[in-house]
Motif scaffolding. Sequence first.
Motif, PDB file in Angstrom:
ATOM      1  N   SER A  17       0.835  -1.208   0.000  1.00 20.53           N
ATOM      2  CA  SER A  17       0.000   0.000   0.000  1.00 20.53           C
ATOM      3  C   SER A  17       0.867   1.254   0.000  1.00 20.53           C
ATOM      4  CB  SER A  17      -0.920   0.019   1.219  1.00 20.53           C
ATOM      5  OG  SER A  17      -1.839  -1.037   1.158  1.00 20.53           O
ATOM      6  N   GLU A  18       1.907   1.250   0.812  1.00 19.52           N
ATOM      7  CA  GLU A  18       2.826   2.391   0.866  1.00 19.52           C
ATOM      8  C   GLU A  18       3.559   2.571  -0.464  1.00 19.52           C
ATOM      9  OE1 GLU A  18       3.624   4.866   3.122  1.00 19.52           O
ATOM     10  OE2 GLU A  18       1.755   4.192   4.029  1.00 19.52           O
ATOM     11  N   ILE A  19       3.980   1.467  -1.051  1.00 18.46           N
ATOM     12  CA  ILE A  19       4.672   1.526  -2.341  1.00 18.46           C
ATOM     13  C   ILE A  19       3.756   2.123  -3.400  1.00 18.46           C
ATOM     14  CG2 ILE A  19       5.572   0.097  -4.240  1.00 18.46           C
ATOM     15  CD1 ILE A  19       6.776  -1.728  -2.009  1.00 18.46           C
ATOM     16  N   LEU A  20       2.505   1.682  -3.432  1.00 25.48           N
ATOM     17  CA  LEU A  20       1.562   2.205  -4.421  1.00 25.48           C
ATOM     18  C   LEU A  20       1.304   3.693  -4.222  1.00 25.48           C
ATOM     19  CD1 LEU A  20      -0.988  -0.742  -4.679  1.00 25.48           C
ATOM     20  CD2 LEU A  20       0.831  -0.134  -6.293  1.00 25.48           C
ATOM     21  N   LEU A  21       1.228   4.127  -2.972  1.00 23.14           N
ATOM     22  CA  LEU A  21       1.075   5.562  -2.705  1.00 23.14           C
ATOM     23  C   LEU A  21       2.278   6.351  -3.226  1.00 23.14           C
ATOM     24  CD1 LEU A  21      -0.394   5.492   0.925  1.00 23.14           C
ATOM     25  CD2 LEU A  21      -1.582   6.197  -1.180  1.00 23.14           C
ATOM     26  N   HIS A  22       3.460   5.805  -3.037  1.00 22.51           N
ATOM     27  CA  HIS A  22       4.676   6.471  -3.529  1.00 22.51           C
ATOM     28  C   HIS A  22       4.710   6.498  -5.060  1.00 22.51           C
ATOM     29  CE1 HIS A  22       6.102   6.328   0.587  1.00 22.51           C
ATOM     30  NE2 HIS A  22       7.169   7.029   0.221  1.00 22.51           N
TER      31      HIS A  22
ATOM     32  N   ASP B 202      -1.055  -0.238 -13.165  1.00 23.74           N
ATOM     33  CA  ASP B 202      -2.496  -0.445 -13.329  1.00 23.74           C
ATOM     34  C   ASP B 202      -3.242  -0.170 -12.020  1.00 23.74           C
ATOM     35  OD1 ASP B 202      -2.029  -1.169 -15.970  1.00 23.74           O
ATOM     36  OD2 ASP B 202      -2.222  -3.326 -15.591  1.00 23.74           O
ATOM     37  N   ALA B 203      -2.680  -0.616 -10.912  1.00 20.70           N
ATOM     38  CA  ALA B 203      -3.309  -0.383  -9.604  1.00 20.70           C
ATOM     39  C   ALA B 203      -3.355   1.107  -9.284  1.00 20.70           C
ATOM     40  CB  ALA B 203      -2.560  -1.145  -8.510  1.00 20.70           C
ATOM     41  N   VAL B 204      -2.274   1.809  -9.586  1.00 20.23           N
ATOM     42  CA  VAL B 204      -2.218   3.256  -9.338  1.00 20.23           C
ATOM     43  C   VAL B 204      -3.230   3.974 -10.221  1.00 20.23           C
ATOM     44  CG1 VAL B 204      -0.773   5.297  -9.679  1.00 20.23           C
ATOM     45  CG2 VAL B 204       0.131   3.325  -8.432  1.00 20.23           C
ATOM     46  N   ARG B 205      -3.301   3.622 -11.482  1.00 16.62           N
ATOM     47  CA  ARG B 205      -4.250   4.271 -12.393  1.00 16.62           C
ATOM     48  C   ARG B 205      -5.686   4.002 -11.966  1.00 16.62           C
ATOM     49  NH1 ARG B 205      -1.000   2.942 -17.973  1.00 16.62           N
ATOM     50  NH2 ARG B 205       0.510   4.644 -17.765  1.00 16.62           N
ATOM     51  N   LEU B 206      -5.939   2.788 -11.529  1.00 14.92           N
ATOM     52  CA  LEU B 206      -7.273   2.455 -11.038  1.00 14.92           C
ATOM     53  C   LEU B 206      -7.623   3.293  -9.816  1.00 14.92           C
ATOM     54  CD1 LEU B 206      -9.791   0.688 -11.247  1.00 14.92           C
ATOM     55  CD2 LEU B 206      -8.624  -1.019  -9.858  1.00 14.92           C
ATOM     56  N   SER B 207      -6.646   3.509  -8.941  1.00 15.09           N
ATOM     57  CA  SER B 207      -6.901   4.323  -7.749  1.00 15.09           C
ATOM     58  C   SER B 207      -7.204   5.769  -8.132  1.00 15.09           C
ATOM     59  CB  SER B 207      -5.717   4.267  -6.781  1.00 15.09           C
ATOM     60  OG  SER B 207      -4.621   5.015  -7.250  1.00 15.09           O
TER      61      SER B 207
ATOM     62  N   VAL C 188       4.894   9.721  -7.521  1.00 17.24           N
ATOM     63  CA  VAL C 188       5.901   9.842  -8.590  1.00 17.24           C
ATOM     64  C   VAL C 188       5.194  10.114  -9.913  1.00 17.24           C
ATOM     65  CG1 VAL C 188       7.580   8.535  -9.968  1.00 17.24           C
ATOM     66  CG2 VAL C 188       7.705   8.480  -7.472  1.00 17.24           C
ATOM     67  N   ALA C 189       4.093   9.407 -10.156  1.00 13.33           N
ATOM     68  CA  ALA C 189       3.338   9.613 -11.396  1.00 13.33           C
ATOM     69  C   ALA C 189       2.727  11.008 -11.429  1.00 13.33           C
ATOM     70  CB  ALA C 189       2.247   8.553 -11.523  1.00 13.33           C
TER      71      ALA C 189
END
Length: 78
Positions: free
Chosen positions: A27-32, A70-75, A36-37
């Motif tokens: 979860s923390e990695i995806l937030l980071h 993909d997970a980040v874009r979905l979020s 970045v994106a």
Amino acid sequence: MSLKKLSDHSLDKNLKELVIGEREILSEILLHIAEVARRRLYLTFGYGSLFDYLTKHLGYAQGSAQRRIDAVRLSFDV
């Protein structure tokens, strides 16, 4: 620590704790990655895409990088 010496119960307990920790860190990695994106920080480091940044700069395998993107874009959509 030798896993072979652990009892079945201890092995199972340790694995469950590791899985919980893995979810938290992911979860923390995806937030980071999302930040970045958002900042387009990958461009600052000379990468033309977030995918290149994750694979070439951070060392993710291509499939792992794409799943995270993909997970980040979905979020962002949710």
